[in-house]
Scaffold this motif. Structure first.
Motif, short mmCIF file in Angstrom:
data_model
loop_
_atom_site.label_atom_id
_atom_site.label_comp_id
_atom_site.label_asym_id
_atom_site.label_seq_id
_atom_site.Cartn_x
_atom_site.Cartn_y
_atom_site.Cartn_z
N ALA A 47 4.79 3.57 -14.22
CA ALA A 47 4.54 3.18 -12.99
C ALA A 47 5.37 2.05 -12.46
CB ALA A 47 3.18 3.36 -12.91
N SER A 48 5.45 1.73 -11.14
CA SER A 48 5.69 0.63 -10.69
C SER A 48 5.07 0.62 -9.06
CB SER A 48 7.35 0.57 -10.52
OG SER A 48 7.73 1.51 -9.32
N VAL A 49 5.37 -0.65 -8.80
CA VAL A 49 4.98 -0.68 -7.36
C VAL A 49 5.42 0.22 -6.30
CG1 VAL A 49 6.65 -2.17 -6.45
CG2 VAL A 49 4.35 -2.27 -5.55
N MET A 50 6.52 0.82 -6.52
CA MET A 50 7.31 1.88 -5.59
C MET A 50 6.48 2.97 -5.39
SD MET A 50 9.84 0.22 -4.74
CE MET A 50 11.32 1.39 -3.99
N ASN A 51 5.59 3.74 -6.46
CA ASN A 51 4.77 4.63 -6.24
C ASN A 51 3.38 4.27 -6.16
OD1 ASN A 51 4.79 4.04 -9.01
ND2 ASN A 51 5.76 5.89 -9.69
N ASP A 52 2.79 3.00 -7.06
CA ASP A 52 1.48 2.53 -6.85
C ASP A 52 0.94 2.55 -5.49
OD1 ASP A 52 1.42 2.52 -9.59
OD2 ASP A 52 1.22 0.45 -9.84
N VAL A 53 1.86 2.12 -4.61
CA VAL A 53 1.53 2.01 -2.93
C VAL A 53 1.08 3.27 -2.60
CG1 VAL A 53 2.98 -0.02 -2.50
CG2 VAL A 53 3.81 2.37 -2.21
#
Length: 309
Positions: free
Chosen positions: A148-154
């Motif tokens: 996971a990264s912020v790119m999909n966590d948002v």
């Protein structure tokens, strides 16, 4: 990265780092996989038994979100050693907690861990892509284990991910440097009705201007992590300067803090509203909302200013 390909140690410095919450665990994977050595052997050319692996970790705690099963297998059984970047988490977690966490991860994985700060990483390679390119040029196999990264966590705010346009980075302004190149990208996204993810600046272990000028031992600025408030303040300053009415104080946004942590904060509202809210400890990011679907609007109501978590 001592013990990696010697040629990988060369490279430029001070390229802008990845601002997602991602962590990279990297090591040599070899057929024997005995996991007994803290340092991998140097490689000077192609070796069909060796693979350079980048395993992505999104959280500091083992129990928060472990690597997917594939990643766990890689780290448990095939890494001879493991090194870890830390520049994003030293602010949100104290040094003692980081030390205890690393000890716990060493027990969990059964491998020694070296904690790398930003300077160690950037003096030896410019980006993780740079490491991959150099390994491939040497004929070394490269394996990437995603997480996971912020790119999909948002996506937790339920703005649909395929309604996002180009992501932008918002750097800290200084007295002499106030860049606004991101403005045109936001303008294009807004014209298409797309949401814009703004990744907010992180300044950790940045050498002071004075120490760079005089040379010798480096001195560093205090760590700084851009907040939602500062990002909005700078965005509105750029709008006032450019004057294309791309966004305003009444533009709907979503602010995020500490995504994935137990105390994460998600707040939707106008720029004016969010500019006045203290979202707490980093890391923060911001989404400028584009044209919304009724389902998206319904979900954002759960995080509305004045009623959100």
């Amino acid at each position: 990265m001592d013990g990696l390909v010697p040629e990988l140690k060369q490279g430029g410095q001070n390229r802008r780092r990845n601002r997602s919450e991602c962590r990279y665990l990297y090591g040599w994977l070899e057929g024997s996989g005995d996991g007994t050595r803290a340092n991998a052997p140097p490689v000077t050319g192609p070796d069909d038994r060796s693979t350079f692996s980048l395993a992505h970790r999104s959280r500091a705690h083992v129990q928060d979100r472990r690597e997917e099963l594939e990643g766990e297998d890689v780290v448990h059984h095939r890494f001879r050693f493991r090194r870890r970047k830390r520049h994003n988490h030293e602010r949100t977690r104290g040094r003692q907690e980081i030390s205890e966490n690393i000890h716990g991860q060493e027990k969990f994985y059964g491998k020694p861990i070296t904690l790398n700060d930003r300077e160690m990483v950037e003096e030896r390679a410019t980006t993780h892509s740079d490491l991959v390119v150099r390994a491939k040029k040497l004929g070394v196999n490269v394996e990437v284990v995603h997480n996971a990264s912020v790119m999909n966590d948002v996506g937790i705010c339920r703005l649909q991910l395929y309604h996002y346009g180009e992501t932008v980075s918002t750097p800290f302004f200084t007295e002499t440097w106030r860049p606004d190149s991101f403005y045109e990208k936001i303008k294009k996204n807004r014209a298409l009705g797309l949401h814009t993810l703004c990744l907010l600046d992180i300044r950790v272990k940045e050498p002071t201007f004075e120490s760079l000028c005089r040379g010798g031992k480096k001195q560093y600025e205090p760590p700084r992590y851009m907040t939602v408030n500062t990002a909005i303040e700078q965005l509105l300053e750029v709008e006032q300067k450019r004057g294309d009415s791309v966004f305003s104080e009444e533009t709907e946004c979503v602010g995020f803090a500490r995504l994935g942590a137990e105390d994460q904060k998600i707040l939707s509202g106008t720029m004016k509203q969010l500019e006045s809210v203290d979202c707490g400890a980093p890391l923060h990011c911001l989404v400028i909302v584009g044209k919304t679907h009724p389902v998206e609007e319904e979900m954002l109501e759960f995080y509305k200013y004045g009623t959100a978590n």
